[in-house]
Write a protein that holds these residues in place. Structure first.
Motif, PDB file in Angstrom:
ATOM      1  N   GLU A 259       0.690  -1.076  -0.218  1.00 47.32           N
ATOM      2  CA  GLU A 259      -0.012  -0.106   0.044  1.00 47.32           C
ATOM      3  C   GLU A 259       0.963   1.349  -0.054  1.00 47.32           C
ATOM      4  O   GLU A 259       0.551   2.216  -0.507  1.00 47.32           O
ATOM      5  N   SER A 260       1.883   1.265   0.697  1.00 47.05           N
ATOM      6  CA  SER A 260       2.769   2.639   0.603  1.00 47.05           C
ATOM      7  C   SER A 260       3.675   2.602  -0.409  1.00 47.05           C
ATOM      8  O   SER A 260       3.776   3.661  -0.903  1.00 47.05           O
ATOM      9  N   LEU A 261       3.859   1.571  -1.384  1.00 43.62           N
ATOM     10  CA  LEU A 261       4.532   1.473  -2.293  1.00 43.62           C
ATOM     11  C   LEU A 261       3.659   2.140  -3.327  1.00 43.62           C
ATOM     12  O   LEU A 261       4.271   2.677  -4.316  1.00 43.62           O
ATOM     13  N   GLU A 262       2.513   1.681  -3.332  1.00 43.01           N
ATOM     14  CA  GLU A 262       1.693   2.245  -4.386  1.00 43.01           C
ATOM     15  C   GLU A 262       1.371   3.527  -4.210  1.00 43.01           C
ATOM     16  O   GLU A 262       1.395   4.421  -5.190  1.00 43.01           O
ATOM     17  N   LEU A 263       1.366   4.098  -2.786  1.00 46.24           N
ATOM     18  CA  LEU A 263       1.228   5.586  -2.608  1.00 46.24           C
ATOM     19  C   LEU A 263       2.016   6.341  -3.453  1.00 46.24           C
ATOM     20  O   LEU A 263       2.282   7.549  -3.880  1.00 46.24           O
TER      21      LEU A 263
END
Length: 353
Positions: free
Chosen positions: A234-238
């Motif tokens: 999720e943080s990588l996608e952000l």
């Protein structure tokens, strides 16, 4: 595939796509990305001038033929007008994207506000930073924290290749975030500096590897580890979304600035081409001496060609940025087929092993 080979695939191959060991690659990287575009334009223009003076000095070309110089002048004038028209047309296409109704603008604004709210929810920040470098650093720092949580969540009884793979993956993520944060610390000012810092971050590979580890070892991993991997993705996608938004904004500004500078350079370029034609358009021949002709002609041609140098400088950077950030999500066009854990074996019935 041996155990060492299996473990090695979890190191991020090609993480820094802009990093090269050879000095020539370093110079090329600075030319394409790092150096100021005006400086590159001036360097290309001066290089064209020196090249023309050099070929004159070697006797490879001559500037005594009136008809030839007149045709060159006419070609430069036509080419400059065509280039300016083309760039202005591109600028109009960019501006047309800014003409929106109130509803369309509200939808666009809502998307940006919603994205920033997602960042605040994920990081716990009171407000998403306004500065590009600070925003991206916040996301990179959160990626590092979540990678640490993956390692902390590993059960003590998890041993063997699975644990080795997870630890190698976490180590790769941590090294990438530390390196990117150091670069962002030096890029406090300037949208491009912040963008360039995260261009080198291999988030696409990390998204793929995290999902692969979570799905391939689902039965061996604890609920806490699976959740930690999901939060890391999720943080990588952000981060990827933030970089794409920043890239779009930056390229819009750069192309608009290109059109402004092209018009500004187009005026002296056309005047230089006109002057070249006037110098050789008289009935009595050129109005300058043969000794001065090579330098004067080379200077006027270089000035008339400066819009092309400007266009080259900006397009090289824009093209390089677009190429190096072309993939969205775990699509890795810059990697070879044998780099990283990308192989999926299938049995005779077509089922994945």
């Amino acid at each position: 595939m041996g155990g060492d080979d299996i473990d090695e695939t979890w190191e991020s191959y090609g993480t820094d796509v802009t990093e090269r060991d050879h000095p020539l690659h370093s110079i090329l990287d600075r030319l394409l990305l790092r150096w100021n575009r005006i400086v590159v334009t001036v360097a290309l223009t001066v290089g064209a001038f020196l090249l023309l003076v050099g070929v004159h000095a070697l006797g490879l070309v001559s500037s005594v033929n009136d008809a030839t110089m007149t045709r060159i002048s006419q070609g430069l004038i036509a080419g400059t007008f065509s280039l300016v028209t083309l760039v202005v047309t591109v600028n109009q296409l960019i501006l047309s994207r800014e003409f929106r109704t109130a509803d369309e603008f509200r939808d666009r604004l809502g998307g940006v506000v919603g994205f920033r709210r997602d960042i605040e929810d994920a990081t716990g920040a009171a407000a998403t930073p306004a500065a590009p470098a600070d925003l991206l650093e916040l996301l990179v720092r959160e990626i590092g924290h979540r990678a640490d949580r993956v390692e902390e969540s590993l059960a003590d009884d998890l041993e063997g290749p699975t644990r080795t793979r997870l630890e190698a993956f976490v180590r790769s993520v941590r090294e990438g975030t530390d390196r990117t944060r150091e670069t962002l610390d030096r890029a406090r000012f300037g949208t491009f500096s912040a963008l360039a810092a995260t261009m080198e971050y291999d988030d696409a590979w990390q998204i793929y590897a995290a999902r692969h580890l979570r799905n391939d070892h689902e039965d061996e991993l604890s609920d806490a580890t699976r959740e930690a991997l999901e939060e890391l993705v999720e943080s990588l996608e952000l981060l990827e979304t933030g970089r794409e938004h920043l890239k779009t904004t930056y390229l819009q500004r750069e192309l608009t600035r290109l059109s402004q500078l092209t018009i500004l350079l187009g005026i002296p370029a056309v005047l230089a081409a006109f002057l070249l034609g006037l110098l050789y358009g008289g009935i009595g021949g050129p109005t300058i001496g043969h000794a001065d002709a090579p330098v004067v002609v080379s200077g006027l041609i270089a000035i008339a060609s400066s819009p092309v140098a400007l266009l080259s400088a900006y397009v090289l950077r824009a093209g390089t940025i677009t190429r190096r950030t072309a993939s969205i999500g775990p699509m890795l066009p810059q990697k070879g087929p044998d780099e990283g854990p990308f192989e999926v074996a299938r049995d005779a019935d077509g089922e994945s092993e």
